[in-house]
Design a protein around this motif. Structure first.
Motif, PDB file in Angstrom:
ATOM      1  N   HIS A   1      27.780  24.195  51.487  1.00  0.00           N
ATOM      2  CA  HIS A   1      28.885  24.297  50.529  1.00  0.00           C
ATOM      3  C   HIS A   1      29.006  25.774  50.187  1.00  0.00           C
ATOM      4  O   HIS A   1      28.046  26.367  49.675  1.00  0.00           O
ATOM      5  CB  HIS A   1      28.581  23.485  49.278  1.00  0.00           C
ATOM      6  CG  HIS A   1      28.837  22.020  49.456  1.00  0.00           C
ATOM      7  ND1 HIS A   1      28.134  21.255  50.336  1.00  0.00           N
ATOM      8  CD2 HIS A   1      29.738  21.191  48.864  1.00  0.00           C
ATOM      9  CE1 HIS A   1      28.597  20.020  50.290  1.00  0.00           C
ATOM     10  NE2 HIS A   1      29.565  19.948  49.400  1.00  0.00           N
ATOM     11  N   CYS A   2      30.152  26.333  50.480  1.00  0.00           N
ATOM     12  CA  CYS A   2      30.278  27.788  50.359  1.00  0.00           C
ATOM     13  C   CYS A   2      31.615  28.142  49.695  1.00  0.00           C
ATOM     14  O   CYS A   2      32.667  27.686  50.130  1.00  0.00           O
ATOM     15  CB  CYS A   2      30.200  28.387  51.770  1.00  0.00           C
ATOM     16  SG  CYS A   2      30.500  30.148  51.839  1.00  0.00           S
ATOM     17  N   GLY A   3      31.539  28.935  48.637  1.00  0.00           N
ATOM     18  CA  GLY A   3      32.769  29.436  48.009  1.00  0.00           C
ATOM     19  C   GLY A   3      33.530  28.405  47.205  1.00  0.00           C
ATOM     20  O   GLY A   3      34.750  28.450  47.150  1.00  0.00           O
ATOM     21  N   GLU A   4      32.807  27.491  46.534  1.00  0.00           N
ATOM     22  CA  GLU A   4      33.524  26.570  45.625  1.00  0.00           C
ATOM     23  C   GLU A   4      33.908  27.292  44.343  1.00  0.00           C
ATOM     24  O   GLU A   4      34.860  26.933  43.667  1.00  0.00           O
ATOM     25  CB  GLU A   4      32.643  25.375  45.262  1.00  0.00           C
ATOM     26  CG  GLU A   4      32.571  24.325  46.327  1.00  0.00           C
ATOM     27  CD  GLU A   4      31.566  23.257  45.966  1.00  0.00           C
ATOM     28  OE1 GLU A   4      31.974  22.190  45.502  1.00  0.00           O
ATOM     29  OE2 GLU A   4      30.350  23.495  46.139  1.00  0.00           O
ATOM     30  N   VAL A   5      33.082  28.263  43.985  1.00  0.00           N
ATOM     31  CA  VAL A   5      33.410  29.136  42.851  1.00  0.00           C
ATOM     32  C   VAL A   5      33.293  30.579  43.350  1.00  0.00           C
ATOM     33  O   VAL A   5      32.729  30.837  44.417  1.00  0.00           O
ATOM     34  CB  VAL A   5      32.436  28.905  41.661  1.00  0.00           C
ATOM     35  CG1 VAL A   5      32.636  27.540  41.039  1.00  0.00           C
ATOM     36  CG2 VAL A   5      30.985  29.112  42.082  1.00  0.00           C
ATOM     37  N   ARG A   6      33.806  31.498  42.546  1.00  0.00           N
ATOM     38  CA  ARG A   6      33.758  32.911  42.943  1.00  0.00           C
ATOM     39  C   ARG A   6      32.325  33.418  42.861  1.00  0.00           C
ATOM     40  O   ARG A   6      31.696  33.313  41.819  1.00  0.00           O
ATOM     41  CB  ARG A   6      34.655  33.712  41.989  1.00  0.00           C
ATOM     42  CG  ARG A   6      35.437  34.781  42.674  1.00  0.00           C
ATOM     43  CD  ARG A   6      36.163  35.686  41.701  1.00  0.00           C
ATOM     44  NE  ARG A   6      36.004  37.069  42.146  1.00  0.00           N
ATOM     45  CZ  ARG A   6      35.046  37.878  41.719  1.00  0.00           C
ATOM     46  NH1 ARG A   6      34.186  37.479  40.813  1.00  0.00           N
ATOM     47  NH2 ARG A   6      34.969  39.107  42.190  1.00  0.00           N
ATOM     48  N   ASN A   7      31.786  33.905  43.950  1.00  0.00           N
ATOM     49  CA  ASN A   7      30.413  34.417  43.971  1.00  0.00           C
ATOM     50  C   ASN A   7      30.252  35.258  45.249  1.00  0.00           C
ATOM     51  O   ASN A   7      29.593  34.841  46.211  1.00  0.00           O
ATOM     52  CB  ASN A   7      29.419  33.238  43.946  1.00  0.00           C
ATOM     53  CG  ASN A   7      27.982  33.709  43.793  1.00  0.00           C
ATOM     54  OD1 ASN A   7      27.693  34.900  43.953  1.00  0.00           O
ATOM     55  ND2 ASN A   7      27.083  32.790  43.502  1.00  0.00           N
TER      56      ASN A   7
END
Ligand code: IMP
Ligand code: ZN
Length: 392
Positions: A251-257
């Motif tokens: 899971h990658c980039g569901e939120v800004r990080n």
């Protein structure tokens, strides 16, 4: 043109068409249901039927384990933020995490996917422990396997991981002879590591996945609340899996990080899920690395990772031919189905039946099971093609 009977057969865009047939109309929900589909991003406990959750919660209410009226509205609510989804997962885990219930929900989830013409399903779930009921990560996965064997409506075929050293045949795990059974579904498992876990716990999941890669476990997933945990915690376990050739999806980039997204892309997983909050540099990196993306339209909009369907990055990725797979994430939590996700993609981005057919077939390239399964799936699509794309 091949030396076939040229009067009766035309080849158009890879398809084969009889004289007198014309391209059939727009993509509608009925067509999406009939389309053979491949599901590569579905969480077991996010895919439980509402009716089952309510029934189980009522039972626990009667036993005094929870107060049914406190949880009923939480289960029935349909519009949830990302944070509310994770609260609901905690509740679902209380309701579902005993061996018999894990088997029951697995059976129902597979039957539901098969009923909408999903022909290959990679089902992911987080192995859980609960000392009070003697549940270990291994016994949890055994309970999932038992659920697969209990499926009644369709023949369930388990396939070993692509990285298995000795080619192993795919095997039916339930009784294929019963009259009630309609068709066949390939099912493989991905074991998920939850972002709340420690390095040691993640390593235990990797070891279990490696042990079971001849028995239907084909890879690993990293998931859980994206604002919890650090990538660095899971890196040793994921690197160990990588060394042993076990495919990985993150899971990658569901939120800004940006820092984490960059590190994840540098790891170069076999696939990633979502990719919603990528900035220009990460976006370029994703494209140049050509990492396939599992796209979950409804999930992304419901959890506000994307502001609207029309703004979804599906459009950009599709237009540049980036590898992508339409998936559901959590059919129960988001009240959707894979057929509905296909319908949404076609109606939002104006795709034709031929384009949707190729999108669905294209997922075959990104499955984690052995190559023999790919050949079988290609045959399934070949035989469905004429009926779905042309009408007399
Ligand atoms: P389970 O692994 O079968 O228990 O399925 C539910 C779990 O999947 C949740 O507790 C999360 O860890 C994970 N999950 C489901 N949906 C999402 C999502 O949208 N983002 C991240 N993790 C998710
Ligand atoms: Zn997910």
């Amino acid at each position: 043109m091949p030396a076939l009977n040229m009067c009766s057969v035309l080849f158009v865009g890879g398809g084969q068409r009889e004289m007198g047939e014309e391209e059939s109309g727009f993509v509608d929900m009925e067509w999406c249901l009939a389309l053979p589909k491949i599901e590569l991003h579905a969480h077991l406990n996010g895919s439980v039927r509402d009716a089952t959750l309510l029934e189980l919660a009522k039972d626990l209410g009667n036993k005094g384990v929870l107060v049914f009226s406190d949880v009923e509205h939480v289960i029935k609510k349909s519009d949830r933020s990302l944070a509310e989804c994770f609260k609901l997962f905690d509740l679902i885990h209380i309701i579902t995490t005993d061996h018999a219930t894990v088997s029951r929900i697995t059976k129902e989830v597979v039957e539901d996917f098969a009923a909408e013409n999903v022909v290959y399903l990679e089902l992911r779930t987080t192995p859980k422990t609960n000392e009070t009921i003697g549940m270990t990560k291994s016994s949890y996965v055994e309970a999932v396997m038992k659920g697969l064997r209990a499926v009644e409506t369709v023949e369930v075929v388990l396939s070993p991981c692509a990285s298995t050293l000795e080619p192993e045949p795919s095997t039916s795990v339930n009784d294929a002879s019963t009259k009630k059974k309609q068709g066949r579904i390939f099912v493989c498992l991905l074991l998920s590591i939850d972002r709340r876990e420690t390095t040691a716990s993640a390593m235990e999941t990797v070891q279990l996945a490696l042990k079971m890669r001849n028995q239907g476990v084909v890879g690993l997933d990293l998931s859980g609340n994206p604002i919890t945990g650090d990538w660095i915690t899971f890196l040793p376990a994921l690197s160990c899996a990588r060394e042993q050739g076990l495919p990985i999806t993150l899971h990658c980039g569901e939120v800004r990080n940006p820092k984490e997204i960059k590190a994840m892309l540098e790891f170069c997983p076999e696939r990633i899920g979502h990719a919603c909050c990528l900035e220009d540099e990460e976006w370029k990196m994703l494209k140049s690395l050509n990492i396939p993306v599992e796209i979950c339209l409804t999930s992304n909009v419901r959890t506000n990772s994307i502001s609207s369907l029309h703004d979804h990055h599906f459009d950009d990725l599709y237009r540049v031919n980036h590898p992508l797979i339409l998936c559901t994430d959590d059919v129960g939590i988001f009240s959707t189905s894979l057929s509905h996700e296909y319908y949404l993609a076609a109606s939002t981005f104006g795709l034709s039946k031929a384009q949707m057919f190729e999108l669905s077939r294209g997922a075959i390239r990104h499955i984690f099971a052995q190559d023999g399964v790919k050949a079988f799936l290609n045959e399934v699509f070949d035989s469905a093609q004429t009926g779905l794309l042309w009408r007399k």
